[in-house]
Design a protein around this motif. Structure first.
Motif, PDB file in Angstrom:
ATOM      1  N   PRO A   1      -8.341   1.781  -1.867  1.00  0.00           N
ATOM      2  CA  PRO A   1      -7.661   3.063  -2.113  1.00  0.00           C
ATOM      3  C   PRO A   1      -8.553   4.107  -2.760  1.00  0.00           C
ATOM      4  O   PRO A   1      -8.400   5.305  -2.484  1.00  0.00           O
ATOM      5  CB  PRO A   1      -6.507   2.670  -3.043  1.00  0.00           C
ATOM      6  CG  PRO A   1      -6.284   1.210  -2.791  1.00  0.00           C
ATOM      7  CD  PRO A   1      -7.638   0.655  -2.500  1.00  0.00           C
TER       8      PRO A   1
ATOM      9  N   TRP B   1     -13.067   2.860   3.925  1.00  0.00           N
ATOM     10  CA  TRP B   1     -11.972   2.501   3.019  1.00  0.00           C
ATOM     11  C   TRP B   1     -11.121   1.366   3.579  1.00  0.00           C
ATOM     12  O   TRP B   1     -10.245   0.826   2.895  1.00  0.00           O
ATOM     13  CB  TRP B   1     -11.106   3.714   2.692  1.00  0.00           C
ATOM     14  CG  TRP B   1     -10.571   4.504   3.843  1.00  0.00           C
ATOM     15  CD1 TRP B   1     -11.106   5.649   4.376  1.00  0.00           C
ATOM     16  CD2 TRP B   1      -9.404   4.221   4.610  1.00  0.00           C
ATOM     17  NE1 TRP B   1     -10.351   6.094   5.425  1.00  0.00           N
ATOM     18  CE2 TRP B   1      -9.281   5.232   5.592  1.00  0.00           C
ATOM     19  CE3 TRP B   1      -8.436   3.218   4.567  1.00  0.00           C
ATOM     20  CZ2 TRP B   1      -8.253   5.264   6.522  1.00  0.00           C
ATOM     21  CZ3 TRP B   1      -7.399   3.245   5.485  1.00  0.00           C
ATOM     22  CH2 TRP B   1      -7.318   4.256   6.446  1.00  0.00           C
TER      23      TRP B   1
ATOM     24  N   ILE C   1      -8.742  -3.263   1.895  1.00  0.00           N
ATOM     25  CA  ILE C   1      -8.414  -1.840   1.755  1.00  0.00           C
ATOM     26  C   ILE C   1      -8.865  -1.345   0.388  1.00  0.00           C
ATOM     27  O   ILE C   1      -8.593  -1.986  -0.632  1.00  0.00           O
ATOM     28  CB  ILE C   1      -6.902  -1.621   1.943  1.00  0.00           C
ATOM     29  CG1 ILE C   1      -6.498  -2.035   3.371  1.00  0.00           C
ATOM     30  CG2 ILE C   1      -6.515  -0.168   1.684  1.00  0.00           C
ATOM     31  CD1 ILE C   1      -5.036  -2.284   3.554  1.00  0.00           C
TER      32      ILE C   1
ATOM     33  N   SER D   1     -10.627   5.750   0.041  1.00  0.00           N
ATOM     34  CA  SER D   1      -9.856   6.650   0.918  1.00  0.00           C
ATOM     35  C   SER D   1      -9.563   7.963   0.201  1.00  0.00           C
ATOM     36  O   SER D   1      -9.629   9.040   0.801  1.00  0.00           O
ATOM     37  CB  SER D   1      -8.565   5.976   1.380  1.00  0.00           C
ATOM     38  OG  SER D   1      -7.703   5.683   0.305  1.00  0.00           O
TER      39      SER D   1
ATOM     40  N   THR E   1      -1.290   3.885  -1.626  1.00  0.00           N
ATOM     41  CA  THR E   1      -2.624   4.117  -1.067  1.00  0.00           C
ATOM     42  C   THR E   1      -2.577   5.370  -0.206  1.00  0.00           C
ATOM     43  O   THR E   1      -1.863   5.417   0.796  1.00  0.00           O
ATOM     44  CB  THR E   1      -3.081   2.916  -0.219  1.00  0.00           C
ATOM     45  OG1 THR E   1      -3.107   1.740  -1.043  1.00  0.00           O
ATOM     46  CG2 THR E   1      -4.465   3.154   0.351  1.00  0.00           C
TER      47      THR E   1
ATOM     48  N   ILE F   1      -4.433   7.979   2.245  1.00  0.00           N
ATOM     49  CA  ILE F   1      -5.545   7.929   3.193  1.00  0.00           C
ATOM     50  C   ILE F   1      -5.613   9.219   3.995  1.00  0.00           C
ATOM     51  O   ILE F   1      -4.632   9.960   4.089  1.00  0.00           O
ATOM     52  CB  ILE F   1      -5.384   6.750   4.168  1.00  0.00           C
ATOM     53  CG1 ILE F   1      -4.139   6.950   5.045  1.00  0.00           C
ATOM     54  CG2 ILE F   1      -5.324   5.427   3.420  1.00  0.00           C
ATOM     55  CD1 ILE F   1      -4.044   6.014   6.239  1.00  0.00           C
TER      56      ILE F   1
ATOM     57  N   ASN G   1       0.807  -1.224   0.000  1.00  0.00           N
ATOM     58  CA  ASN G   1       0.000   0.000   0.000  1.00  0.00           C
ATOM     59  C   ASN G   1       0.838   1.271   0.000  1.00  0.00           C
ATOM     60  O   ASN G   1       0.456   2.291   0.578  1.00  0.00           O
ATOM     61  CB  ASN G   1      -0.927  -0.006   1.229  1.00  0.00           C
ATOM     62  CG  ASN G   1      -2.066  -0.990   1.078  1.00  0.00           C
ATOM     63  OD1 ASN G   1      -3.081  -0.694   0.455  1.00  0.00           O
ATOM     64  ND2 ASN G   1      -1.889  -2.169   1.666  1.00  0.00           N
TER      65      ASN G   1
ATOM     66  N   GLN H   1     -13.893   3.718  10.833  1.00  0.00           N
ATOM     67  CA  GLN H   1     -14.360   3.529   9.462  1.00  0.00           C
ATOM     68  C   GLN H   1     -15.678   2.760   9.397  1.00  0.00           C
ATOM     69  O   GLN H   1     -16.471   2.954   8.477  1.00  0.00           O
ATOM     70  CB  GLN H   1     -13.294   2.792   8.652  1.00  0.00           C
ATOM     71  CG  GLN H   1     -12.099   3.643   8.294  1.00  0.00           C
ATOM     72  CD  GLN H   1     -12.497   4.811   7.417  1.00  0.00           C
ATOM     73  OE1 GLN H   1     -13.096   4.625   6.356  1.00  0.00           O
ATOM     74  NE2 GLN H   1     -12.182   6.021   7.851  1.00  0.00           N
TER      75      GLN H   1
ATOM     76  N   LEU I   1      -0.809   5.215   3.399  1.00  0.00           N
ATOM     77  CA  LEU I   1      -1.157   4.147   4.325  1.00  0.00           C
ATOM     78  C   LEU I   1       0.095   3.388   4.749  1.00  0.00           C
ATOM     79  O   LEU I   1       0.220   2.974   5.906  1.00  0.00           O
ATOM     80  CB  LEU I   1      -2.172   3.196   3.690  1.00  0.00           C
ATOM     81  CG  LEU I   1      -2.571   1.978   4.536  1.00  0.00           C
ATOM     82  CD1 LEU I   1      -3.113   2.399   5.899  1.00  0.00           C
ATOM     83  CD2 LEU I   1      -3.591   1.116   3.793  1.00  0.00           C
TER      84      LEU I   1
END
Length: 501
Positions: A349, A263, A347, A352, A144, A146, A141, A256, A160
Motif C-alpha cells: 500500500p 506495488w 501488495i 501504490s 489500500t 491504488i 485491502n 507493475q 484496491l
C-alpha cells in the motif's frame, strides 16, 4: 492402482476427457455408455419390452463387460458400435434387444452432455474459488489506495478493494452464464434416435431421471441434430469471457512488473517466479505468463469449435458436442492457475500511494471541487487543472509539493479571459488552503466519493456483502446440482444391482 491403469488415467487427465469418482473409476465414454445400457435394461424390462429372464441375463452381460473394462489394461470401447460386440460376447445376441429405439447418435450425444456436465461442475467450483479469493483480498485491502489506469496511463485513485470486487462481479457473471447454459444443456436426448424418434414406446422421462437430467430435449430432431452442434459455440462464449477477465487482470499486474517499485507483484519462488538465465536482478513472473498463455490457448480452442460447426448440415460429427473435444477443462485449468495467482500476490500500500503522489491523478477532483463548491463550470476548472499539471511537470513538482500560492497564481491567469465574459466566475482562486490540500489527497478523494457503487467505505462494505451473497448462492447451486446428479446415479446403480440378483 496398477501401472497400466495409472497410465490410462494420466493420459485421460491430460486430454481433459475424464473425471474421477471416489472409487477412481474413469468417467469416460465407456463409463457413460455403461450407465445408458444399465438404464435401458431396467426400463425396457419394466415396460415389458424384455422378459424378466432376458433383463437379468442382459444385466449380467453388461456387468461383465464393465468389470473387464475396469481391470488394468481392460478394453474400454468409446463408441456404441465398438461396445456392442463385447456385450454380445458376454450375453449372446439377445443382448442387442436393449438397442431397440436407440442409435449411436442419441447415445453419444447423451454421453457428450453427461461428460460436459461434470466438466462444468469442476469449472463452477474453480469459479467459486476465484470469487472467494477476490473477496478475501478485497476485505484485506479496503484501505489500500491504488492508481487505476485508462489507456495505460494512471487516471484516478481508487480503493484496491473496489477494483477487486469489480472482478468478483465479473466472475459471478461468468457463473451466471454457466448456470443458464447448464439449464439448456441438462436435457436428455435419449429416445430421439437418429432424427424423429422411434416406434418403440420408450420411456424418455424415466431414462432422463436415471441419467440425472432435469428433463428431456423434447423435439427429437433438435435433441440429436441441432443442439449438439450449437452447444460448443455457447460453451466458447462462456469460456471466452472467463479468458478475457483473467488476462485483463494479469495484464494489470504485468504493468507493475515494468516499474522499478511495483506495488503489486508475486511472491518469489515456489513456481510463481523464476530467475533470468542472464540477468540476475530479474524475477520473471512465470505463472502470469503460463496462465495468460493457457487463456490464449482457450480462446483459440473456442474459435476452432466454431469453425468445426461452420458450413455443415445439422447433425454432422464435425462440430458435435463431445467430452474429448470439450474446452471446459482448459477453462478450469486457467481458473485454477488464476486462483493460485490471487493467493500469491504481495501488495504494498505504501508504494501504490507513493505512485499516486508522484503523478496528477487528482486533477479531475480539483475541477470537480471547483464546480461543486464554487459553481465554476467543469470545463473552466478542467482547464485550470490542466495548466497546473503542465506547470508542475515542467518544474518537476509533485501534487503534495505544489503550493497553494502557485495554485492561486496559475488560477488567476487561467480564468482571466473567461472571467471577463462571465462575472459569476471568481477572478481569484476560491479554494482555501485546506481545500486545496484535500483535493490533492488520494485517500480523501476515494473516501469522498458520493455515488452508489463508488469506493467510499459505506458503499464498499455494501458491495463486499453483495459479492458474498452471490458467492454463497453459487456455492449452493453447485452443491444442489451435484447432489441431484449423485442421487440419480445412486438410484440407477442400486436398481441395476437388483437386476443382477
Amino acid at each position: 492402482m496398477k501401472k497400466s491403469l495409472m497410465a490410462l488415467t494420466l493420459c485421460a487427465l491430460m486430454s481433459g476427457s475424464i473425471i474421477f469418482a471416489a472409487d477412481q473409476t474413469p468417467r469416460d465414454n465407456f463409463y457413460w455408455l455403461g450407465q445408458i445400457n444399465k438404464a435401458s435394461d431396467i426400463i425396457n424390462t419394466d415396460e415389458g419390452l424384455l422378459t424378466p429372464a432376458e433383463g437379468k441375463n442382459i444385466a449380467h452381460g453388461i456387468q461383465k463387460v464393465l468389470d473387464e473394462g475396469n481391470k488394468p489394461g481392460g478394453p474400454r470401447p468409446t463408441n456404441v458400435v465398438a461396445f456392442e460386440p463385447y456385450l454380445i460376447q458376454a450375453a449372446g445376441p439377445e443382448v442387442t434387444k436393449i438397442h431397440a429405439g436407440r442409435s449411436s447418435q442419441d447415445m453419444l450425444t447423451t454421453v457428450g452432455i453427461m461428460e460436459q456436465r461434470e466438466h462444468l461442475m469442476a469449472m463452477a467450483k474453480e469459479l467459486d474459488n476465484v470469487q472467494r479469493s477476490l473477496i478475501k483480498l478485497a476485505e484485506e485491502n479496503k484501505d489500500t489506495i491504488i492508481p487505476n489506469y485508462t489507456n495505460g496511463v494512471a487516471a484516478q485513485p481508487n480503493s484496491l478493494a473496489h477494483h477487486l470486487i469489480a472482478y468478483a462481479n465479473a466472475y459471478n457473471r461468468d457463473m451466471q452464464r454457466v448456470r443458464e447454459y447448464y439449464a439448456r444443456l441438462n436435457r436428455s436426448p435419449m429416445g430421439s434416435m437418429v432424427l424423429n424418434g422411434t416406434g418403440w414406446p420408450l420411456d424418455r422421462d424415466r431414462m432422463a431421471d436415471y441419467l440425472g437430467f432435469d428433463s428431456i430435449a423434447y423435439n427429437t430432431y433438435d435433441a440429436g441434430q441441432i443442439f449438439p452442434q450449437e452447444a460448443p459455440i455457447e460453451t466458447g462464449g462462456i469460456t471466452n469471457a472467463i479468458a478475457i477477465h483473467t488476462t485483463s487482470f494479469i495484464e494489470e499486474i504485468m504493468q507493475q512488473y515494468a516499474q522499478p517499485r511495483p506495488w503489486i507483484l508475486l511472491k518469489e519462488g515456489g513456481g510463481n517466479t523464476y530467475v533470468s538465465s542472464a540477468m540476475p536482478q530479474k524475477r520473471n513472473p512465470g505463472i502470469l505468463n503460463s496462465c495468460r498463455t493457457d487463456a490464449s490457448t482457450l480462446l483459440g480452442m473456442s474459435v476452432e469449435a466454431a469453425f468445426r460447426s461452420h458450413n455443415i448440415p445439422a447433425g454432422m460429427a464435425d462440430g458435435r458436442l463431445s467430452g474429448r473435444m470439450d474446452i471446459v477443462p482448459q477453462a478450469t485449468k486457467v481458473l485454477s492457475e488464476f486462483d493460485r495467482i490471487l493467493n500469491n500476490l504481495v501488495i504494498h500500500p505504501d508504494r501504490s500511494l507513493e505512485e499516486l503522489n508522484l503523478d496528477w491523478t487528482c486533477s479531475q477532483e480539483i475541477a470537480d471541487q471547483l464546480m461543486k463548491k464554487y459553481g465554476i463550470p467543469f470545463r473552466v476548472g478542467h482547464h485550470f487543472a490542466s495548466d497546473v499539471v503542465t506547470y508542475a511537470r515542467a518544474n518537476n513538482i509533485t501534487p503534495a509539493d505544489f503550493s497553494y500560492e502557485d495554485a492561486k497564481t496559475i488560477y488567476a491567469k487561467s480564468v482571466a479571459d473567461v472571467a471577463k465574459e462571465d462575472p459569476s466566475i471568481p477572478k481569484t482562486f476560491p479554494m482555501t488552503a485546506e481545500e486545496w490540500k484535500n483535493a490533492k489527497d488520494p485517500v480523501a478523494i476515494v473516501h469522498n466519493r458520493a455515488v452508489k457503487g463508488g469506493p467510499q467505505p459505506s458503499e464498499l462494505n455494501k458491495m463486499i456483502e453483495m459479492a458474498k451473497k452471490d458467492l454463497a448462492n453459487n456455492e449452493a447451486w453447485v452443491a444442489s446440482t451435484e447432489n441431484q446428479l449423485s442421487q440419480s446415479e445412486k438410484k440407477l446403480n442400486n436398481d441395476f444391482d437388483q437386476m443382477l440378483k
